[in-house]
Scaffold this active site. Structure first.
Site, short mmCIF file in Angstrom:
data_model
loop_
_atom_site.label_atom_id
_atom_site.label_comp_id
_atom_site.label_asym_id
_atom_site.label_seq_id
_atom_site.Cartn_x
_atom_site.Cartn_y
_atom_site.Cartn_z
N LYS A 76 28.36 9.35 -38.06
CA LYS A 76 27.76 8.03 -38.00
C LYS A 76 28.03 7.23 -39.27
CE LYS A 76 26.11 9.81 -34.20
NZ LYS A 76 26.69 9.62 -32.88
C1 LIG Z 1 25.54 10.52 -31.93
C2 LIG Z 1 24.85 9.83 -30.85
C3 LIG Z 1 23.57 10.21 -30.43
C4 LIG Z 1 22.90 11.46 -30.90
O1 LIG Z 1 22.71 11.59 -32.27
P1 LIG Z 1 22.53 13.07 -32.92
O2 LIG Z 1 22.09 12.79 -34.32
O3 LIG Z 1 23.86 13.73 -32.84
O4 LIG Z 1 21.51 13.78 -32.13
C5 LIG Z 1 22.95 9.45 -29.47
N1 LIG Z 1 23.53 8.37 -28.93
C6 LIG Z 1 24.77 7.98 -29.29
C7 LIG Z 1 25.37 6.76 -28.68
C8 LIG Z 1 25.48 8.71 -30.25
O5 LIG Z 1 26.73 8.32 -30.59
#
Ligand SMILES: *Cc1c(COP(=O)(O)O)cnc(C)c1O
Length: 409
Positions: free
Chosen positions: A187
């Protein structure tokens, strides 16, 4: 390099982790009155300041943020939640674990929810819309907010891929009833594993707090208590670990820098690729508000997109792991009436999740290629491109490679 925040790791992250260790060590004899975890609360306050929301709950992942937000918004069995068919599997998984039914909807050329299609899928059971701000850019929040108001629906924003982005001056995650963020490795900013949610509603905050921490009520600046006011609910434990919060706090302070660097890199790459009659740029609902983590092109012809993807050693966007509904084996099994969640009865058999159920989404993704700028993730279909650490020469080289692949069509 998975996400751009990584490239900004420095002494701040180390110092905050050391600070968290010191706080921890200082309380090692205080067995029966373990204090609030200062660095987690500092991160929450920092997020409130940064995003301009009233309440924040730090949690252990983006998925935890989504499940906590669904619980806080009182979404559950019998409810339907409209979610795009192009998202990460976790958006849909969170709805499944809430007990509600995910209703997948079409995206448009912004790679986010098509508002007209959303409205056509509303039934008397619809409780919420979950816009997913995919690939760093906002959904059409004006249109979606108008639809939600017309039909009395809640909005839960999935901001996992768009931390720091905004829609015409308003931070994503603060426009709907709640916003869920991820801090995982891929992210915008990261603490390896973590997440948080934002809301402006005191009641949603109380329920979110209680859900993420065993039913405790929040009490500003004091130890949690079970004598607070609000809804009594069973919670689980989705707390963010303090060492991770230390990293998250440092990353948050760099978010504006991370975004400025990412956006500048994207601008340079896009300028050098320029325009071409065979493709268009992704539609952006707010070009100034997006993160710039991914640069996506939509070709007129599917065969062109496939040929260019092949030449570059990448894939078209329909072939991007568990981001396209047709690639989610669990979702297909849900449609077959299988028990995909141990906590709930199977859904009735339905063809609404079958490959081909969302023809517009399939068509757009089959004609599209995502180039990495800040987020390099071949699983997302963005294994080719640049990173925030790329030199101007490297950016020129990648742009030339792309242009050559298009020229030889
Ligand atoms: C990465 C992601 C998640 C989940 O996040 P985590 O921290 O991996 O649990 C949820 N929604 C979207 C669109 C994502 O890209």
């Amino acid at each position: 390099m998975p996400g751009p925040g990584y490239a900004f790791f420095g002494t701040e992250e180390w110092e905050n982790v050391k600070g968290a260790m010191s706080d921890w060590e200082a309380t090692r004899t205080a067995y029966d009155k373990v204090p609030e975890i200062p660095v987690v609360r500092r991160f929450e306050r920092g997020a409130l300041d940064h995003f301009g929301a009233n309440h924040c709950v730090a949690v252990s992942s983006g998925t935890a943020a989504l499940v906590t937000a669904l619980a806080a918004l009182d979404i559950g069995p019998g409810d339907e939640v409209i979610v795009p068919g192009y998202t990460f599997l976790a958006s849909i998984g969170a709805i499944i674990y809430s007990g509600a039914t995910p209703i997948i909807a079409e995206i448009d050329e912004s790679f986010t929810l098509n508002p007209a299609d959303v409205e056509s899928r509303i039934t008397e059971r619809t409780k919420a819309i979950m816009p997913v701000h995919m690939l760093g850019a906002p959904s059409d929040m004006d249109a979606l907010t108008a639809i939600a108001q017309r039909h009395g629906l809640l909005i839960l924003e999935d901001v996992a891929q768009a931390c720091g982005a905004s829609f015409h001056g308003r931070h994503l995650g603060t426009i709907g009833d709640a916003g869920a963020f991820s801090l995982n490795t891929f992210k915008v900013i990261t603490c390896r594993e973590g997440g948080f949610l934002l809301t402006n509603s005191p009641r949603t905050y109380q329920r979110a707090y209680s859900f993420h921490d065993q039913g405790w009520f929040p009490l500003e600046g004091q130890r949690n208590t079970d004598r607070g006011s609000g809804d009594l609910i069973f919670g689980l434990n989705f707390r963010l670990a303090d060492l991770a919060a230390g990293v998250a706090l440092a990353q948050l302070s760099k978010l504006d820098r991370v975004l400025a660097t990412t956006r500048a890199a994207k601008r340079t790459l896009a300028e050098q690729i320029s325009t071409h009659p065979r493709f268009t740029r992704r539609v952006l609902h707010d070009p100034d508000g997006e993160c710039g983590t991914i640069l996506a092109y939509i070709f007129n012809e599917r065969a062109d997109a496939q040929a260019v993807a092949k030449a570059l050693g990448t894939k078209t966007m329909d072939d991007s792991g568990k981001h396209h509904y047709a690639n989610m084996a669990q979702l297909q099994a849900l449609g077959r009436g299988e028990r995909v969640c141990p906590f709930r009865k199977p859904e009735p058999v339905s063809d609404r999740y079958n490959p081909g159920a969302l023809p517009q989404t399939d068509d757009i993704l089959q004609r599209s290629i995502a180039l990495s700028v800040g987020v390099t993730d071949s699983y997302l279909g963005a294994g080719f491109g640049i990173s925030v650490s790329s030199t101007p020469e490297q950016i020129t080289h990648i742009a030339a490679q792309f242009r050559r692949a298009v020229a030889s069509l």
